[in-house]
Design a protein around this motif. Structure first.
Motif, mmCIF file in Angstrom:
data_model
loop_
_atom_site.group_PDB
_atom_site.id
_atom_site.type_symbol
_atom_site.label_atom_id
_atom_site.label_comp_id
_atom_site.label_asym_id
_atom_site.label_seq_id
_atom_site.Cartn_x
_atom_site.Cartn_y
_atom_site.Cartn_z
ATOM 1 N N GLY A 213 -34.552 -55.144 -8.584
ATOM 2 C CA GLY A 213 -35.620 -55.144 -7.606
ATOM 3 C C GLY A 213 -36.380 -53.839 -7.741
ATOM 4 O O GLY A 213 -36.234 -53.120 -8.733
ATOM 5 N N PRO A 214 -37.210 -53.473 -6.754
ATOM 6 C CA PRO A 214 -37.964 -52.219 -6.852
ATOM 7 C C PRO A 214 -37.045 -50.998 -6.915
ATOM 8 O O PRO A 214 -36.041 -50.928 -6.199
ATOM 9 N N SER A 238 -35.223 -51.239 -0.794
ATOM 10 C CA SER A 238 -35.245 -52.531 -0.105
ATOM 11 C C SER A 238 -36.602 -53.204 -0.230
ATOM 12 O O SER A 238 -36.710 -54.431 -0.130
ATOM 13 N N SER A 239 -37.658 -52.413 -0.458
ATOM 14 C CA SER A 239 -39.003 -52.956 -0.681
ATOM 15 C C SER A 239 -39.778 -51.953 -1.521
ATOM 16 O O SER A 239 -39.399 -50.773 -1.599
ATOM 17 N N PRO A 240 -40.865 -52.365 -2.172
ATOM 18 C CA PRO A 240 -41.610 -51.446 -3.039
ATOM 19 C C PRO A 240 -42.134 -50.201 -2.342
ATOM 20 O O PRO A 240 -42.355 -49.175 -2.989
ATOM 21 N N ASN A 241 -42.318 -50.290 -1.021
ATOM 22 C CA ASN A 241 -42.875 -49.154 -0.278
ATOM 23 C C ASN A 241 -41.848 -48.455 0.601
ATOM 24 O O ASN A 241 -42.216 -47.728 1.523
ATOM 25 N N SER A 242 -40.571 -48.670 0.316
ATOM 26 C CA SER A 242 -39.532 -48.055 1.143
ATOM 27 C C SER A 242 -39.645 -46.538 1.159
ATOM 28 O O SER A 242 -39.559 -45.893 2.217
#
Length: 262
Positions: A213-214, A238-242
């Motif tokens: 993932g990211p 957990s997300s691309p912008n974490s």
């Protein structure tokens, strides 16, 4: 010489000298030309790896032993990387950013890792975290892989997030990239890589091409005992912008703005 954590290895040339350590391009009448051959890609992504570990040539080792950061050494290593990419996987050449020589070894490693990832269809890592960089620099001094629990808290990142790390001490970042990607299998000296199919083989390459993932990355370097020691860590977000962009010290967008491409 082993690394401090006991996971390092030494690569020697034919003279028995250490070369690298690690835990791995008209006017005139028309003339008939032959058709351009079709190159078929056969990408090797984890758990698939090269059939054999191929060390750099003796001529390149000699160039780099004499002048590790010279243009002649780096050009020779780059040519060998491009050749391995073509012969092993049918990949074309990548382009370094025009300011590559002014980057730190850690930033150079970040660029090279993203070029290796992106050219194989994997998402480039967005940026380098200041906290992960600091942990990587510390462990580059100690000749070991960095660990997430050694890092100061990274904004937006769980300290329990999945992660992987790599280390190498060689002549320069290009040389380390070659070791990690193309000379990390049986015969390389990697601890535990005692047969072509041993699970310890190609661990550095698998970490570079890890794609859960990211990811966010940290990398750092130190000049120790005549070698450029480079450590790097990859952590799943957990997300691309974490992780906020304000925490990045260098980004893939920076490299692309200076011409990096694959």
């Amino acid at each position: 010489m082993p690394s401090v954590d006991g996971q390092g290895y030494v690569v020697t040339n034919t003279a028995g000298q250490a070369t690298a350590l690690g835990d791995a391009v008209n006017p005139g009448a028309p003339v008939a030309s032959a058709p351009t051959p079709t190159v078929t890609q056969h990408l090797l992504l984890p758990p698939n790896n090269p059939a054999s570990s191929v060390p750099t040539s003796q001529s390149t080792l000699d160039l780099c032993a004499a002048a590790p950061t010279s243009s002649s050494c780096q050009s020779a290593v780059l040519a060998e990387i491009q050749n391995m990419r073509s012969s092993e996987e049918g990949l074309g050449s990548f382009t370094l950013p025009d300011n590559y020589d002014s980057l730190t070894p850690g930033q150079q490693a970040f660029v090279l890792i993203n070029l290796e990832r992106g050219s194989r269809g994997l998402a480039p890592i967005a940026g380098m975290s200041s906290e992960l960089n600091a942990a990587s620099r510390q462990d580059a001094n100690g000749w070991m892989d960095p660990a997430l629990n050694q890092s100061a808290p990274v904004p937006g990142l769980s300290m329990y997030a999945p992660w992987q790390s790599i280390w190498d001490a060689g002549y320069n970042a290009l040389f380390s990239d070659y070791q990690w990607m193309y000379a990390d299998g049986y015969g390389s000296g990697v601890p535990g890589c005692t047969s072509p199919t041993a699970s310890a083989c190609w661990g550095h390459r698998d970490a570079i091409l890890w794609s859960p993932g990211p990811l966010v990355m940290g990398a750092g370097s130190a000049f120790v005992s005549g070698y450029t020691s480079i450590s790097a860590i990859f952590v799943q977000m957990s997300s691309p912008n974490s992780v906020p962009t304000s925490d990045y010290t260098y980004t893939w967008a920076d490299a692309v703005a200076h011409g990096a491409s694959y």
